[in-house]
Design a protein around this motif. Structure first.
Motif, PDB file in Angstrom:
ATOM      1  N   THR A 111      10.805   5.593  25.265  1.00 48.72           N
ATOM      2  CA  THR A 111       9.411   5.846  25.930  1.00 48.72           C
ATOM      3  C   THR A 111       8.843   7.072  25.278  1.00 48.72           C
ATOM      4  OG1 THR A 111       9.801   5.035  28.052  1.00 48.72           O
ATOM      5  CG2 THR A 111       8.031   6.346  28.012  1.00 48.72           C
ATOM      6  N   ILE A 112       7.863   6.970  24.428  1.00 46.60           N
ATOM      7  CA  ILE A 112       7.208   8.033  23.687  1.00 46.60           C
ATOM      8  C   ILE A 112       5.708   8.281  23.936  1.00 46.60           C
ATOM      9  CG2 ILE A 112       7.027   8.981  21.332  1.00 46.60           C
ATOM     10  CD1 ILE A 112       9.845   8.230  21.842  1.00 46.60           C
ATOM     11  N   ASP A 113       5.282   9.456  24.602  1.00 50.41           N
ATOM     12  CA  ASP A 113       4.037   9.795  24.933  1.00 50.41           C
ATOM     13  C   ASP A 113       3.559  11.032  24.694  1.00 50.41           C
ATOM     14  OD1 ASP A 113       1.593   9.198  26.532  1.00 50.41           O
ATOM     15  OD2 ASP A 113       2.567  10.185  28.268  1.00 50.41           O
ATOM     16  N   SER A 114       2.243  11.263  24.294  1.00 45.56           N
ATOM     17  CA  SER A 114       1.629  12.512  24.039  1.00 45.56           C
ATOM     18  C   SER A 114       2.367  13.228  23.004  1.00 45.56           C
ATOM     19  CB  SER A 114       1.558  13.228  25.301  1.00 45.56           C
ATOM     20  OG  SER A 114       0.765  12.457  26.338  1.00 45.56           O
ATOM     21  N   ILE A 115       2.272  12.897  21.757  1.00 46.31           N
ATOM     22  CA  ILE A 115       3.038  13.459  20.712  1.00 46.31           C
ATOM     23  C   ILE A 115       1.707  14.077  19.719  1.00 46.31           C
ATOM     24  CG2 ILE A 115       4.579  13.341  18.874  1.00 46.31           C
ATOM     25  CD1 ILE A 115       5.461  12.781  21.656  1.00 46.31           C
ATOM     26  N   ALA A 116       1.713  15.150  19.532  1.00 40.02           N
ATOM     27  CA  ALA A 116       0.808  15.676  18.523  1.00 40.02           C
ATOM     28  C   ALA A 116       0.883  15.469  16.820  1.00 40.02           C
ATOM     29  CB  ALA A 116       0.791  17.158  18.581  1.00 40.02           C
ATOM     30  N   ILE A 121      15.691   6.676  26.044  1.00 45.11           N
ATOM     31  CA  ILE A 121      15.236   7.898  25.468  1.00 45.11           C
ATOM     32  C   ILE A 121      13.755   8.015  26.027  1.00 45.11           C
ATOM     33  CG2 ILE A 121      14.412   9.132  23.213  1.00 45.11           C
ATOM     34  CD1 ILE A 121      16.924   7.517  21.894  1.00 45.11           C
ATOM     35  N   THR A 122      13.450   9.157  26.643  1.00 45.46           N
ATOM     36  CA  THR A 122      12.120   9.515  26.921  1.00 45.46           C
ATOM     37  C   THR A 122      11.574  10.808  26.331  1.00 45.46           C
ATOM     38  OG1 THR A 122      12.130   8.493  29.125  1.00 45.46           O
ATOM     39  CG2 THR A 122      10.421  10.003  28.950  1.00 45.46           C
ATOM     40  N   ILE A 123      10.516  10.808  25.585  1.00 39.24           N
ATOM     41  CA  ILE A 123       9.993  12.068  25.215  1.00 39.24           C
ATOM     42  C   ILE A 123       8.570  12.087  25.276  1.00 39.24           C
ATOM     43  CG2 ILE A 123       9.903  13.542  22.865  1.00 39.24           C
ATOM     44  CD1 ILE A 123      12.150  11.801  21.816  1.00 39.24           C
ATOM     45  N   GLU A 124       7.963  13.026  25.903  1.00 41.17           N
ATOM     46  CA  GLU A 124       6.724  13.317  26.330  1.00 41.17           C
ATOM     47  C   GLU A 124       6.201  14.732  25.943  1.00 41.17           C
ATOM     48  OE1 GLU A 124       6.615  10.306  30.062  1.00 41.17           O
ATOM     49  OE2 GLU A 124       7.556  12.517  30.557  1.00 41.17           O
ATOM     50  N   GLU A 125       4.879  14.930  25.681  1.00 37.71           N
ATOM     51  CA  GLU A 125       4.290  16.212  25.401  1.00 37.71           C
ATOM     52  C   GLU A 125       5.053  16.899  24.353  1.00 37.71           C
ATOM     53  OE1 GLU A 125       3.832  18.161  29.083  1.00 37.71           O
ATOM     54  OE2 GLU A 125       3.312  16.223  30.071  1.00 37.71           O
ATOM     55  N   VAL A 126       4.856  16.631  23.190  1.00 39.59           N
ATOM     56  CA  VAL A 126       5.705  17.346  22.133  1.00 39.59           C
ATOM     57  C   VAL A 126       4.477  17.774  21.122  1.00 39.59           C
ATOM     58  CG1 VAL A 126       7.089  17.042  20.180  1.00 39.59           C
ATOM     59  CG2 VAL A 126       7.627  15.863  22.315  1.00 39.59           C
ATOM     60  N   ASN A 127       4.419  19.129  20.800  1.00 41.03           N
ATOM     61  CA  ASN A 127       3.265  19.518  19.963  1.00 41.03           C
ATOM     62  C   ASN A 127       4.302  19.739  18.682  1.00 41.03           C
ATOM     63  OD1 ASN A 127       1.495  20.869  18.375  1.00 41.03           O
ATOM     64  ND2 ASN A 127       1.226  22.541  19.452  1.00 41.03           N
ATOM     65  N   THR A 157      16.073  12.787  28.070  1.00 44.86           N
ATOM     66  CA  THR A 157      14.693  13.061  28.344  1.00 44.86           C
ATOM     67  C   THR A 157      14.287  14.275  28.079  1.00 44.86           C
ATOM     68  OG1 THR A 157      14.947  11.835  30.320  1.00 44.86           O
ATOM     69  CG2 THR A 157      13.230  13.188  30.459  1.00 44.86           C
ATOM     70  N   MET A 158      13.115  14.294  27.136  1.00 47.75           N
ATOM     71  CA  MET A 158      12.556  15.831  26.706  1.00 47.75           C
ATOM     72  C   MET A 158      11.124  15.682  27.167  1.00 47.75           C
ATOM     73  SD  MET A 158      14.237  15.984  22.980  1.00 47.75           S
ATOM     74  CE  MET A 158      15.690  15.786  22.619  1.00 47.75           C
ATOM     75  N   LYS A 159      10.531  16.807  27.729  1.00 48.79           N
ATOM     76  CA  LYS A 159       9.242  16.816  28.138  1.00 48.79           C
ATOM     77  C   LYS A 159       8.684  18.429  27.742  1.00 48.79           C
ATOM     78  CE  LYS A 159       6.159  16.109  31.998  1.00 48.79           C
ATOM     79  NZ  LYS A 159       5.906  15.613  33.404  1.00 48.79           N
ATOM     80  N   THR A 160       7.605  18.734  27.320  1.00 50.75           N
ATOM     81  CA  THR A 160       7.174  19.926  27.040  1.00 50.75           C
ATOM     82  C   THR A 160       7.751  20.621  26.009  1.00 50.75           C
ATOM     83  OG1 THR A 160       6.415  19.996  29.217  1.00 50.75           O
ATOM     84  CG2 THR A 160       5.811  21.890  28.174  1.00 50.75           C
ATOM     85  N   VAL A 175      10.638  23.898  26.105  1.00 50.43           N
ATOM     86  CA  VAL A 175      11.334  24.198  24.839  1.00 50.43           C
ATOM     87  C   VAL A 175      10.244  24.755  23.702  1.00 50.43           C
ATOM     88  CG1 VAL A 175      12.685  23.903  23.005  1.00 50.43           C
ATOM     89  CG2 VAL A 175      13.289  23.152  25.166  1.00 50.43           C
ATOM     90  N   ASP A 176      10.384  25.982  23.393  1.00 45.97           N
ATOM     91  CA  ASP A 176       9.634  26.390  22.076  1.00 45.97           C
ATOM     92  C   ASP A 176      10.558  26.736  20.914  1.00 45.97           C
ATOM     93  OD1 ASP A 176       7.744  27.396  20.200  1.00 45.97           O
ATOM     94  OD2 ASP A 176       7.251  29.041  21.576  1.00 45.97           O
ATOM     95  N   GLY A 177      10.669  25.478  19.947  1.00 42.67           N
ATOM     96  CA  GLY A 177      11.602  25.272  18.928  1.00 42.67           C
ATOM     97  C   GLY A 177      12.005  24.110  18.696  1.00 42.67           C
ATOM     98  N   PRO A 178      12.480  23.891  17.472  1.00 42.51           N
ATOM     99  CA  PRO A 178      13.171  22.535  16.894  1.00 42.51           C
ATOM    100  C   PRO A 178      14.262  21.961  17.823  1.00 42.51           C
ATOM    101  CG  PRO A 178      13.521  24.082  15.468  1.00 42.51           C
ATOM    102  CD  PRO A 178      12.836  24.686  16.445  1.00 42.51           C
ATOM    103  N   ILE A 179      14.418  20.711  17.982  1.00 41.35           N
ATOM    104  CA  ILE A 179      15.495  20.162  18.831  1.00 41.35           C
ATOM    105  C   ILE A 179      16.102  19.004  18.058  1.00 41.35           C
ATOM    106  CG2 ILE A 179      16.376  19.130  20.910  1.00 41.35           C
ATOM    107  CD1 ILE A 179      13.798  19.936  22.358  1.00 41.35           C
ATOM    108  N   THR A 180      17.508  18.826  17.781  1.00 49.05           N
ATOM    109  CA  THR A 180      18.212  18.120  17.180  1.00 49.05           C
ATOM    110  C   THR A 180      19.298  17.577  18.124  1.00 49.05           C
ATOM    111  OG1 THR A 180      17.980  18.983  14.852  1.00 49.05           O
ATOM    112  CG2 THR A 180      19.647  17.270  15.152  1.00 49.05           C
ATOM    113  N   VAL A 181      19.324  16.166  18.245  1.00 51.03           N
ATOM    114  CA  VAL A 181      20.388  15.604  19.370  1.00 51.03           C
ATOM    115  C   VAL A 181      20.988  14.424  18.842  1.00 51.03           C
ATOM    116  CG1 VAL A 181      20.641  14.650  21.576  1.00 51.03           C
ATOM    117  CG2 VAL A 181      19.022  16.233  21.468  1.00 51.03           C
TER     118      VAL A 181
END
Length: 250
Positions: free
Chosen positions: A222-227, A203-209, A186-189, A172-178
């Protein structure tokens, strides 16, 4: 709205009981040139929406599935109490499906396979069913009562309100609200900020710019690889790694 064609009706016998399921289909189409948004108000059933960069129309493959105590009763229920209407007013295209009728043995679902121009914004409301949306390049607003939600290859802002059911979002290229009460998330990339308000969900969130904010209950995070920065609220177990910004735990 144009009806492109109808499919053959066929009968499914349900093993071990006296119920039968009748399935019938039709294809609906409408010109979407110059349209800006697509709104859907749907009855129960599974839904797939695929964006197409080349098409200038919206095409809906509708499958009605009605279960009853006899073929005749199921067919009568299908004709009297189920419908799908695709229409355009100005720059808005709408799709409405309905399952009505008295309190009786018959029950129905309306499953949809939808092809849309990828640049339409989409606003969808449904009580129950499995939802897949892919290759969309505009905003998504989803209000789902129950059922899994899968989103991938989206370029736009995403808002999801979900009662129950897992949510899976990727590329996804854009902000997300859930906002969700129960069901794993689960969210990735993701390129964009992420905000999640959840009840008992894992909740799993990975690879967020971008930044991440999670307000959770008892579910595991689980939170991993957050800019960006990460803000967490909740009592569940936390597995955190590779956070480049500030970590705020409450």
């Amino acid at each position: 709205m144009k009806r492109v064609g109808c499919l053959v009706v066929f009968l499914l016998m349900m093993t071990g009981c006296n119920l039968v399921t009748v399935e019938e289909g039709e294809i609906l189409s409408v010109d979407a040139q110059g349209a800006g948004s697509f709104t859907l108000d749907l009855a129960e059933g599974n839904v797939t929406i695929r964006g197409d960069d080349e098409t200038e129309s919206i095409e809906v493959d509708v499958s009605y599935a009605v279960t009853g105590e006899s073929e005749e009763e199921a067919n009568a229920f299908r004709e009297a109490f189920t419908s799908a209407i695709l229409q355009r007013e100005g720059d808005v295209v709408s799709l409405n499906t309905k399952i009505l009728g008295p309190d009786q043995a018959e029950e129905g679902r309306i499953h949809l396979m939808i092809t849309v121009p990828s640049d339409l914004s989409i606003e969808l409301k449904q009580a129950e069913g499995e939802l897949l949306i892919e290759n969309a390049t505009n905003d998504l607003h989803i209000n789902q009562g129950a059922g899994p939600i899968h989103l991938r290859q989206i370029r736009g802002e995403i808002h999801i309100t979900d009662g129950a059911g897992r949510i899976n979002v990727a590329e996804v290229d854009g902000p997300i609200t859930v906002h969700t009460k129960t069901g794993d998330v689960t969210m990735k990339t993701i390129t964009g900020d992420v905000a999640v308000i959840a009840g008992s969900s894992a909740i799993t969130i990975e690879e967020v710019n971008g930044s991440v904010e999670v307000r959770g209950g008892q579910g595991k995070m689980t939170i991993d690889s957050i800019a960006g920065n990460v803000t967490l609220t909740g009592d569940g177990e936390r597995n955190l790694s590779n956070i480049e910004g500030e970590l705020i735990e409450q």
